[in-house]
Design an enzyme around this catalytic site. Sequence first.
Site, PDB file in Angstrom:
ATOM      1  N   HIS A   1      -8.710  -0.571  -1.278  1.00  0.00           N
ATOM      2  CA  HIS A   1      -9.630  -1.601  -0.828  1.00  0.00           C
ATOM      3  C   HIS A   1     -11.082  -1.142  -0.988  1.00  0.00           C
ATOM      4  CE1 HIS A   1     -10.246  -4.938   2.440  1.00  0.00           C
ATOM      5  NE2 HIS A   1     -10.760  -5.260   1.267  1.00  0.00           N
TER       6      HIS A   1
ATOM      7  N   TYR B   1      -9.318  -6.636   7.934  1.00  0.00           N
ATOM      8  CA  TYR B   1      -9.471  -8.017   8.386  1.00  0.00           C
ATOM      9  C   TYR B   1      -9.176  -8.119   9.884  1.00  0.00           C
ATOM     10  CZ  TYR B   1      -9.017  -8.882   3.335  1.00  0.00           C
ATOM     11  OH  TYR B   1      -9.164  -8.855   1.976  1.00  0.00           O
TER      12      TYR B   1
END
Length: 337
Positions: free
Chosen positions: A140, A56
């Site tokens: 992830h 992010y």
Amino acid sequence: MQQRNIQNTSIPLTELGFGASVIGNLYRITPADVATAAVDTAWDAGVRYFDTAPHYGLGLSERRLGDALRGRPRDEYVVSSKVGRLLVPNEDPQGIDPEGFAVPDDLRRQWDFSRDGVLRSVEDTLERTGLDRLDVVYLHDPDDHWRQAAEEAMPALAELRDQGVIGAIGAGMNQSAMLARFLRETAADVVMLAGRYSLLDQSALDDVLPAARELGKSVVAVGVFNSGILSRDWPVEGMRYDYREASRDLVARARAIAEVCEAHGTTLPAAAIAFPLTHSQVINVTLGMRNPEQVVRNVELLGRNTPEGLWSDLRARGLIRSDVPLERGRGRGTECR
């Protein structure tokens, strides 16, 4: 705000989690003071679970979240981050990150689910956040890396969990089938399920949710608005579903659900947040929150009563699956059947 532990751990998650992808400048710039104010507002509302990732904003989300939480009692909040994408110097920067974040691309992502990659990623996250430990770490998006993720990354996370560096471990993905495999075949405690248990998609009932129930493990629900189509009272054409423009059929179905919600005195976004929490294994819904206004809205939506008969009416009309279990209430009028 109600809390539930990740099963078989001492890690408590508030029902609502703060998704920090947007304060990493997802899609557009979020000023630093606005990002801090969003975290402060969430804290004041009782939110104590905060989720971030190196992906992010090429580390910006982790840095901002760590800064915003600094000085708060460490035992009073839970932070999760993720591994699988190392951040390394970008030898050929073009000026802007190509993966949707409004940040310079002086770094790039490098897939790595090796043991060394996991250890390095966790160390880097601790440095960026300034935390002394991570409460939860997810693999992830390991969709294309099952073998290395299951055979190297998850055992490495299990070692860190046993050492007390991490409280709980798991995986986060946009699909449910592989998440079920992580629950069944690895040491995962919890999975982060994106978009596969929502008012428009209950496919997780075929795999990961039964696995979680059978094994006594937990699920965190994200993407409950399915990229935006369920975030407004009345969906319109042009809204997004799973990162793409929604088809007319999907918009029509979402509007049909919205009509039922209105008839029961609630709204589509409120129902979208409440729905996953009716399943016994779902302990949290985490939403992206860019600014204080979004935090206030999401907290208010979570706090609304779910009208008696809403879920059974949606089932009867064929708008959600007939096998959706509604056995657990949330203390606010939610049906328990």
